[in-house]
Design a protein around this motif. Structure first.
Motif, PDB file in Angstrom:
ATOM      1  N   ARG A 253       3.872 -21.466 -34.449  1.00 17.54           N
ATOM      2  CA  ARG A 253       5.246 -20.981 -34.586  1.00 17.54           C
ATOM      3  C   ARG A 253       5.346 -19.500 -34.268  1.00 17.54           C
ATOM      4  O   ARG A 253       4.364 -18.765 -34.377  1.00 17.54           O
ATOM      5  N   SER A 254       6.562 -19.094 -33.963  1.00 19.72           N
ATOM      6  CA  SER A 254       6.845 -17.691 -33.697  1.00 19.72           C
ATOM      7  C   SER A 254       6.310 -16.825 -34.828  1.00 19.72           C
ATOM      8  O   SER A 254       6.534 -17.125 -35.990  1.00 19.72           O
ATOM      9  N   GLY A 255       5.586 -15.759 -34.476  1.00 21.84           N
ATOM     10  CA  GLY A 255       5.057 -14.860 -35.499  1.00 21.84           C
ATOM     11  C   GLY A 255       3.663 -15.219 -35.956  1.00 21.84           C
ATOM     12  O   GLY A 255       3.040 -14.457 -36.675  1.00 21.84           O
ATOM     13  N   GLN A 256       3.156 -16.372 -35.564  1.00 16.54           N
ATOM     14  CA  GLN A 256       1.801 -16.751 -35.959  1.00 16.54           C
ATOM     15  C   GLN A 256       0.812 -16.399 -34.845  1.00 16.54           C
ATOM     16  O   GLN A 256       1.161 -16.416 -33.679  1.00 16.54           O
TER      17      GLN A 256
ATOM     18  N   SER B 296       3.291 -27.092 -29.172  1.00 15.26           N
ATOM     19  CA  SER B 296       3.719 -25.973 -28.359  1.00 15.26           C
ATOM     20  C   SER B 296       3.355 -24.643 -29.006  1.00 15.26           C
ATOM     21  O   SER B 296       3.099 -24.580 -30.195  1.00 15.26           O
TER      22      SER B 296
ATOM     23  N   ARG C  23       5.099 -20.942 -24.623  1.00 13.46           N
ATOM     24  CA  ARG C  23       6.198 -19.978 -24.494  1.00 13.46           C
ATOM     25  C   ARG C  23       5.765 -18.581 -24.927  1.00 13.46           C
ATOM     26  O   ARG C  23       6.389 -17.605 -24.581  1.00 13.46           O
TER      27      ARG C  23
ATOM     28  N   GLU D 246      13.029 -29.852 -28.952  1.00 15.19           N
ATOM     29  CA  GLU D 246      11.726 -29.717 -28.298  1.00 15.19           C
ATOM     30  C   GLU D 246      11.027 -28.447 -28.781  1.00 15.19           C
ATOM     31  O   GLU D 246       9.826 -28.447 -29.038  1.00 15.19           O
ATOM     32  N   ILE D 247      11.794 -27.376 -28.929  1.00 12.59           N
ATOM     33  CA  ILE D 247      11.183 -26.121 -29.350  1.00 12.59           C
ATOM     34  C   ILE D 247      10.760 -26.174 -30.820  1.00 12.59           C
ATOM     35  O   ILE D 247       9.665 -25.769 -31.183  1.00 12.59           O
ATOM     36  N   LEU D 248      11.638 -26.684 -31.668  1.00 10.07           N
ATOM     37  CA  LEU D 248      11.359 -26.600 -33.105  1.00 10.07           C
ATOM     38  C   LEU D 248      10.534 -27.779 -33.622  1.00 10.07           C
ATOM     39  O   LEU D 248       9.875 -27.668 -34.656  1.00 10.07           O
TER      40      LEU D 248
ATOM     41  N   ASN E 166      -0.975 -15.615 -39.863  1.00  7.52           N
ATOM     42  CA  ASN E 166       0.376 -15.168 -39.621  1.00  7.52           C
ATOM     43  C   ASN E 166       0.329 -13.679 -39.414  1.00  7.52           C
ATOM     44  O   ASN E 166      -0.715 -13.063 -39.438  1.00  7.52           O
TER      45      ASN E 166
ATOM     46  N   ALA F 136       5.086 -21.148 -29.594  1.00  9.62           N
ATOM     47  CA  ALA F 136       6.457 -20.648 -29.528  1.00  9.62           C
ATOM     48  C   ALA F 136       6.519 -19.245 -28.967  1.00  9.62           C
ATOM     49  O   ALA F 136       5.538 -18.508 -28.961  1.00  9.62           O
ATOM     50  N   SER F 137       7.695 -18.890 -28.525  1.00  8.36           N
ATOM     51  CA  SER F 137       7.988 -17.519 -28.124  1.00  8.36           C
ATOM     52  C   SER F 137       7.722 -16.616 -29.317  1.00  8.36           C
ATOM     53  O   SER F 137       8.192 -16.876 -30.415  1.00  8.36           O
TER      54      SER F 137
ATOM     55  N   ARG G 172      14.530 -19.056 -32.150  1.00  7.76           N
ATOM     56  CA  ARG G 172      13.252 -18.387 -32.368  1.00  7.76           C
ATOM     57  C   ARG G 172      13.097 -17.973 -33.838  1.00  7.76           C
ATOM     58  O   ARG G 172      12.028 -18.117 -34.425  1.00  7.76           O
TER      59      ARG G 172
ATOM     60  N   ILE H 138      10.127 -21.679 -40.023  1.00  5.82           N
ATOM     61  CA  ILE H 138       9.358 -22.910 -40.221  1.00  5.82           C
ATOM     62  C   ILE H 138       7.886 -22.566 -40.461  1.00  5.82           C
ATOM     63  O   ILE H 138       7.232 -23.151 -41.323  1.00  5.82           O
ATOM     64  N   GLY H 139       7.394 -21.582 -39.705  1.00  2.00           N
ATOM     65  CA  GLY H 139       6.022 -21.123 -39.923  1.00  2.00           C
ATOM     66  C   GLY H 139       5.825 -20.617 -41.341  1.00  2.00           C
ATOM     67  O   GLY H 139       4.811 -20.894 -41.982  1.00  2.00           O
TER      68      GLY H 139
ATOM     69  N   ASP I  50      12.163 -20.895 -35.822  1.00  2.00           N
ATOM     70  CA  ASP I  50      10.755 -21.220 -35.600  1.00  2.00           C
ATOM     71  C   ASP I  50       9.868 -20.376 -36.521  1.00  2.00           C
ATOM     72  O   ASP I  50       8.916 -20.868 -37.128  1.00  2.00           O
ATOM     73  N   ARG I  51      10.229 -19.115 -36.623  1.00  2.00           N
ATOM     74  CA  ARG I  51       9.484 -18.197 -37.497  1.00  2.00           C
ATOM     75  C   ARG I  51       9.574 -18.664 -38.946  1.00  2.00           C
ATOM     76  O   ARG I  51       8.584 -18.665 -39.671  1.00  2.00           O
TER      77      ARG I  51
END
Lengths: 244, 271
Positions: free
Chosen positions: A146-149, A163, A183, B199-201, A120, A165-166, B150, B156-157, B153-154
């Motif tokens: 995931r975003s940020g990883q 996927s 993304r 789809e994204i998450l 991360n 992520a952005s 977004r 969730i990480g 998503d962060r």
């Protein structure tokens, strides 16, 4: 008084190798810096918090010029952690230390004990750091990035089943395979491998790079957006085509 | 042992507190013992949304610092016997929360309650990470727009990395709660569609709460929307989400997409 020489707790000194970005400027510096600014402008924050090594091998510069160059870097918030290939005479007080023995990580000798890092942001201490036992040339990530990883694997290919992520990034010494939507950022051949490729099932990437050559989202043909795409390098140009 | 749910989102203003109150009331409505813990130290809101702002004496920080007993800080809801609130402190900041203190409080609450709902503050800093720390289940609240998605998503990480469960090598159960959904605007392309967000998450959906004036009205009268007007569309969506949280399998309907009889007739005529 006698000094106890053997304290029960000893200081642990360990060797560890890190992946650093190497910048090799060429003369005249003004032009080169302009190109660097252009890259930084299009990829905001790319150098932030990354270890950067300056390679000045074969550059006919003196100490004053090097000092000036370092000042230019610090103005741009690029912190140089070391200088490679510098003649001792041009290094001075207050400069980053000289580094020796840097090797492209694709070098077989380095790949003896590869470490898979699924990390991360620096702030997030955890996330799996898996150590592999035998030489591995690829890793598979079975969940979305995931975003940020960041997934960083200099030793070979990275395959993501899911996927990216952005705001996430995948950096591989070899090729990058994304079985999902890309993304975020993907960088293949990150340690000098021009034959590395990037594959994804759906292209929505923010940034792509192969062997240090970059391509931003706006440079990409709109016809590739949302399509299964592969990218490779021809000379200094990133080529792309839809799959199937 | 009760279950610990964290209601989180990363982004602010997406409906974490509203959803915590509404889900908590919905779970308590069927007789479960529920406590909602406000982790937003310094910016507490949950007491307002629950209509208990005049009854706060002690708070979470007092309990953590040993100035009050847990039983003194818990506020029982006036409408539902089995619903409790543990308010945050308004005069302190998030540094007043300690990992050990939070763990002790959560462990104690788990013994007494069936559900411990942790209302997370926005962001990914101390308050948010401590709120998610001991969760068994996460409800990720997301609005159908790109920045919220977004940020989710962060989060969730982080749920997969920084929770106690993740550190033990287990997986935390994650659910998506889509709030402020407006089918007309999604149709026009002003908002992301449900499928896009999923789809994204790529985590299971637990409910879609339609954008509605009822939610704002409920907040302003100080009642969870599930208690203020149980027949309103958002309340019914929250009731369904609460049943899914408890393990029931219910089909999810996208608000506004089951067109009424007029829509059908109109659609035929147009064709």
């Amino acid at each position: 008084m006698t000094k106890v020489l053997t304290d029960a707790r000893s200081i642990r000194i360990k060797g560890r190798s890190f992946l650093a970005v190497v910048l090799s400027p060429d003369l005249p510096f003004d032009d080169w810096l302009a190109r660097l600014d252009d890259l930084a402008a299009r990829s905001a924050g790319f150098f932030l918090g990354r270890p950067v090594v300056l390679d000045v091998t074969d550059l006919p510069i003196d100490r004053a010029q090097l000092k000036e160059l370092l000042a230019e870097f610090s103005q741009r918030n690029v912190s140089i952690m070391g200088i490679e290939g510098a003649r001792p005479s041009i290094l001075g007080q207050g400069m980053p230390p000289a580094l020796k023995g840097g090797r492209p990580v694709s070098d077989e000798a380095v790949a003896k004990e590869p470490v898979i890092e699924l990390q991360n942001n620096p702030a997030d201490s955890k996330s799996a750091v898996v150590e592999s036992r035998q030489p591995l040339q690829s890793i598979i990530i079975r969940e979305p990035v995931r975003s940020g990883q960041s997934v960083i694997f200099p030793e070979g290919d990275v395959t993501v089943i899911g996927s990216v992520a952005s705001g996430a990034e995948v950096i591989a010494g070899g090729s990058v395979h994304i079985y999902g939507t890309l993304r975020g950022r993907a960088m293949a051949g990150s340690v000098g491998n021009a034959s590395a490729r990037i594959f994804c099932r759906k292209m929505e990437a923010e940034l792509l790079a192969i062997d240090g050559i970059y391509k931003m989202a706006e440079d990409m043909a709109p016809s590739l957006r949302g399509k299964p795409v592969q990218l490779w390098l021809e000379g200094d140009t990133i080529m792309a085509e839809t799959l199937i | 042992m009760g279950k610990v749910i964290v209601v989180t989102s990363g982004k602010g203003g997406v409906g974490k507190t509203t959803s915590s109150a509404a889900l908590g009331a919905a779970l308590a409505h069927k007789g479960d013992r529920v406590v909602i813990v406000d982790f937003d130290v310094g910016l507490r809101n949950l007491d307002l949304v629950m209509g208990a702002e005049r009854r706060v004496v002690y708070d979470l920080v007092n309990v953590i610092q040993g100035e009050a007993k847990l039983s003194q800080a818990l506020i029982r809801d006036k409408r539902l016997e089995t619903l409790f609130l543990l308010p945050a402190s308004q005069t302190r900041d998030k540094d007043a929360l300690t990992p050990e203190g939070v763990e002790t409080v959560i462990t104690e609450l788990k013994r007494v309650f069936d559900w411990v709902i942790c209302d997370s503050p926005a962001g990914i800093e101390r308050g948010a990470t401590l709120a998610m720390r001991h969760a068994d289940i996460a409800v990720v609240v997301t609005n159908p727009e790109v920045s919220s998605v977004r940020d989710s998503d962060r989060i969730i990480g982080l749920l997969d990395a920084k929770t106690a469960k993740a550190e033990r090598g287990e997986r935390i159960e994650k659910h998506l709660l889509l709030t402020r959904y407006d089918s007309n605007r999604a149709e026009r392309g002003d908002m992301l569609k449900v499928d896009d967000v999923l789809e994204i998450l790529s985590i299971p959906l637990i409910g879609i709460i339609p954008e509605s004036m009822d939610v704002l009205r409920a907040s302003n009268i100080g009642a969870p929307v599930t208690l203020a007007d149980a027949r309103s569309a958002p309340a019914m969506a929250y009731f369904d989400a609460a049943r899914r949280l408890a393990g029931e399998v219910l089909p999810i309907t996208i608000p506004g997409e089951k067109r009424g009889i007029f829509g059908k007739i109109f659609g035929r005529k147009a064709a």
